[in-house]
Design a protein around this motif. Sequence first.
Motif, PDB file in Angstrom:
ATOM      1  N   ALA A 255       0.828  -1.209   0.000  1.00  0.00           N
ATOM      2  CA  ALA A 255       0.000   0.000   0.000  1.00  0.00           C
ATOM      3  C   ALA A 255       0.862   1.258   0.000  1.00  0.00           C
ATOM      4  O   ALA A 255       0.566   2.241  -0.701  1.00  0.00           O
ATOM      5  CB  ALA A 255      -0.925  -0.011   1.216  1.00  0.00           C
ATOM      6  N   MET A 326      -3.772  -1.740   8.926  1.00  0.00           N
ATOM      7  CA  MET A 326      -5.073  -1.085   8.823  1.00  0.00           C
ATOM      8  C   MET A 326      -4.904   0.416   8.617  1.00  0.00           C
ATOM      9  O   MET A 326      -5.561   1.034   7.774  1.00  0.00           O
ATOM     10  CB  MET A 326      -5.874  -1.371  10.097  1.00  0.00           C
ATOM     11  CG  MET A 326      -7.343  -1.015  10.028  1.00  0.00           C
ATOM     12  SD  MET A 326      -8.310  -2.150   9.016  1.00  0.00           S
ATOM     13  CE  MET A 326      -8.808  -1.088   7.697  1.00  0.00           C
ATOM     14  N   THR A 329      -3.078   1.178   5.014  1.00  0.00           N
ATOM     15  CA  THR A 329      -3.948   0.991   3.852  1.00  0.00           C
ATOM     16  C   THR A 329      -5.041   2.058   3.812  1.00  0.00           C
ATOM     17  O   THR A 329      -5.410   2.527   2.727  1.00  0.00           O
ATOM     18  CB  THR A 329      -4.582  -0.409   3.853  1.00  0.00           C
ATOM     19  OG1 THR A 329      -5.279  -0.646   5.089  1.00  0.00           O
ATOM     20  CG2 THR A 329      -3.537  -1.494   3.663  1.00  0.00           C
ATOM     21  N   THR A 330      -5.539   2.466   4.966  1.00  0.00           N
ATOM     22  CA  THR A 330      -6.519   3.550   5.008  1.00  0.00           C
ATOM     23  C   THR A 330      -5.898   4.846   4.480  1.00  0.00           C
ATOM     24  O   THR A 330      -6.499   5.566   3.671  1.00  0.00           O
ATOM     25  CB  THR A 330      -7.034   3.767   6.437  1.00  0.00           C
ATOM     26  OG1 THR A 330      -7.645   2.559   6.907  1.00  0.00           O
ATOM     27  CG2 THR A 330      -8.045   4.892   6.499  1.00  0.00           C
ATOM     28  N   VAL A 333      -5.453   4.900   0.634  1.00  0.00           N
ATOM     29  CA  VAL A 333      -6.674   5.306  -0.064  1.00  0.00           C
ATOM     30  C   VAL A 333      -6.802   6.825  -0.039  1.00  0.00           C
ATOM     31  O   VAL A 333      -7.163   7.457  -1.045  1.00  0.00           O
ATOM     32  CB  VAL A 333      -7.913   4.631   0.561  1.00  0.00           C
ATOM     33  CG1 VAL A 333      -9.205   5.213  -0.019  1.00  0.00           C
ATOM     34  CG2 VAL A 333      -7.872   3.118   0.336  1.00  0.00           C
ATOM     35  N   GLU A 348      -7.895  -0.028  -2.619  1.00  0.00           N
ATOM     36  CA  GLU A 348      -9.190  -0.305  -1.984  1.00  0.00           C
ATOM     37  C   GLU A 348      -9.265  -1.778  -1.573  1.00  0.00           C
ATOM     38  O   GLU A 348      -9.832  -2.113  -0.526  1.00  0.00           O
ATOM     39  CB  GLU A 348     -10.359   0.089  -2.892  1.00  0.00           C
ATOM     40  CG  GLU A 348     -10.519  -0.702  -4.176  1.00  0.00           C
ATOM     41  CD  GLU A 348     -11.275  -2.004  -3.982  1.00  0.00           C
ATOM     42  OE1 GLU A 348     -12.088  -2.111  -3.049  1.00  0.00           O
ATOM     43  OE2 GLU A 348     -11.021  -2.932  -4.777  1.00  0.00           O
ATOM     44  N   TYR A 350      -6.567  -3.592  -0.803  1.00  0.00           N
ATOM     45  CA  TYR A 350      -5.661  -3.694   0.338  1.00  0.00           C
ATOM     46  C   TYR A 350      -6.358  -3.290   1.636  1.00  0.00           C
ATOM     47  O   TYR A 350      -6.165  -3.921   2.685  1.00  0.00           O
ATOM     48  CB  TYR A 350      -4.433  -2.802   0.128  1.00  0.00           C
ATOM     49  CG  TYR A 350      -3.547  -3.155  -1.037  1.00  0.00           C
ATOM     50  CD1 TYR A 350      -3.581  -4.423  -1.635  1.00  0.00           C
ATOM     51  CD2 TYR A 350      -2.660  -2.213  -1.563  1.00  0.00           C
ATOM     52  CE1 TYR A 350      -2.752  -4.730  -2.700  1.00  0.00           C
ATOM     53  CE2 TYR A 350      -1.828  -2.521  -2.629  1.00  0.00           C
ATOM     54  CZ  TYR A 350      -1.886  -3.777  -3.212  1.00  0.00           C
ATOM     55  OH  TYR A 350      -1.065  -4.070  -4.263  1.00  0.00           O
ATOM     56  N   LEU A 351      -7.155  -2.234   1.567  1.00  0.00           N
ATOM     57  CA  LEU A 351      -7.876  -1.778   2.755  1.00  0.00           C
ATOM     58  C   LEU A 351      -8.845  -2.850   3.244  1.00  0.00           C
ATOM     59  O   LEU A 351      -8.921  -3.130   4.452  1.00  0.00           O
ATOM     60  CB  LEU A 351      -8.624  -0.476   2.447  1.00  0.00           C
ATOM     61  CG  LEU A 351      -9.556   0.066   3.531  1.00  0.00           C
ATOM     62  CD1 LEU A 351      -8.814   0.300   4.828  1.00  0.00           C
ATOM     63  CD2 LEU A 351     -10.221   1.356   3.055  1.00  0.00           C
ATOM     64  N   ARG A 352      -9.572  -3.471   2.321  1.00  0.00           N
ATOM     65  CA  ARG A 352     -10.508  -4.533   2.724  1.00  0.00           C
ATOM     66  C   ARG A 352      -9.768  -5.742   3.297  1.00  0.00           C
ATOM     67  O   ARG A 352     -10.253  -6.400   4.217  1.00  0.00           O
ATOM     68  CB  ARG A 352     -11.369  -4.956   1.527  1.00  0.00           C
ATOM     69  CG  ARG A 352     -12.383  -3.898   1.106  1.00  0.00           C
ATOM     70  CD  ARG A 352     -13.317  -4.379   0.024  1.00  0.00           C
ATOM     71  NE  ARG A 352     -12.677  -4.448  -1.292  1.00  0.00           N
ATOM     72  CZ  ARG A 352     -12.358  -5.557  -1.934  1.00  0.00           C
ATOM     73  NH1 ARG A 352     -12.571  -6.741  -1.361  1.00  0.00           N
ATOM     74  NH2 ARG A 352     -11.806  -5.532  -3.129  1.00  0.00           N
ATOM     75  N   LYS A 355      -8.355  -5.660   7.265  1.00  0.00           N
ATOM     76  CA  LYS A 355      -9.180  -5.740   8.476  1.00  0.00           C
ATOM     77  C   LYS A 355      -9.053  -7.082   9.185  1.00  0.00           C
ATOM     78  O   LYS A 355      -8.880  -7.145  10.406  1.00  0.00           O
ATOM     79  CB  LYS A 355     -10.652  -5.461   8.128  1.00  0.00           C
ATOM     80  CG  LYS A 355     -11.573  -5.423   9.354  1.00  0.00           C
ATOM     81  CD  LYS A 355     -11.113  -4.358  10.333  1.00  0.00           C
ATOM     82  CE  LYS A 355     -11.513  -4.657  11.757  1.00  0.00           C
ATOM     83  NZ  LYS A 355     -10.922  -3.703  12.712  1.00  0.00           N
TER      84      LYS A 355
END
Length: 378
Positions: A255, A326, A329-330, A333, A348, A350-352, A355
């Motif tokens: 990310a 977490m 990756t946030t 984005v 997106e 990577y963000l999912r 978690k």
Amino acid sequence: MPVERLLPDRESADLLALATELARDELKPHAAAYEETERFPREQFRTLGKSGLLGLPYPERWGGGELPYEVYLQVLEEIAAAWMSVGVGLSVHTMSCFALVNHGTEEQRDRWLPEMLEGDLLGAYALSEPHAGSDAGALSTRARLDGDQYVVNGTKAWITHGGRADFYTTTVRTGPNAMSCLLIDRATPGMEAGPPERKMGLTGSTTSQLIFSDARVDADRLIGAEGAGLRIALSSLDSGRLGIAACAVGLAQAALDEAVEYAKGRSQFGKPIIEFQGLEFLLADMAAAVDSARATYLDAARRRDRGMSFRRQASVAKLVATDAAMKVTTDAVQVLGGAGYTRDFPVERYLREAKVPQIFEGTNQIQRMVIARELKNR
């Protein structure tokens, strides 16, 4: 961007280079399409096996690489950076072999380990149940000895590779206060996988329940002594948590790399957005989080390699690395703005994917409990 690594010898550096090349050429090009269609990457696991990457920390005698955990985890990080589902799958397979390697008899190891470590067999780890996740002591799946077989009844939940794996390292209750470990073959009559869970991320990695209805398992598949199952499971998790920490760092690194490249190429107000201090500081914090998380898993791995206690350090690494993933990756984005919210870019996804590492192998709340308990018992 390539990560500069301090490795113990030339052999380890060559192996990491092989893993990096394989991840770049054989894994990353397929990741988005497989995740989009929820396709299980079985052939990719076979490729890892043929390349000698499925048994890196285990003895050469049975087909492993006999390499330090410090090296194995850095290979795992590279795999996860290219494709998180495959990285997590490799970590789970390694953990699934742990009980047999460390607690099996010589005969059991000779019988099963070569195929497990060379890629012919893919493993899964069956501990959790619908009503027993963090509370492993509440397991209700039972195994009753009937002659030279155990009769197993119950349901396991959240099984990575459920229905896809060739063997399941399974913790069962064999008495009122006794849990034991069984190595269960996928073809066992009376065992079936439930439908795959519908997940927000890691959609290429199948997760399902395992349902046992008078499943008959040969007694020679008992790993370790009867009643030693919980101890085996917890020791497996200590090492497994390091695998998840390394995967989380790989995901965070991917990310960060994507965010940096985008910020270099995107211009606003006449200059690349990476030159704006607001983004410079955001990217710097992301890099600091990745580097710090990597340091925690390497510290724990080096303690493990030296035969030192590492339970607390494993929990620290899992907690720090997955929380970092977490956050990073946030922020990735955010760096990409509206583009980051679309499926045209991988951040997106990577963000999912970031978690669930905060949840499996013991939630991060459980890691805090482990750390605090270790501090109290020093």
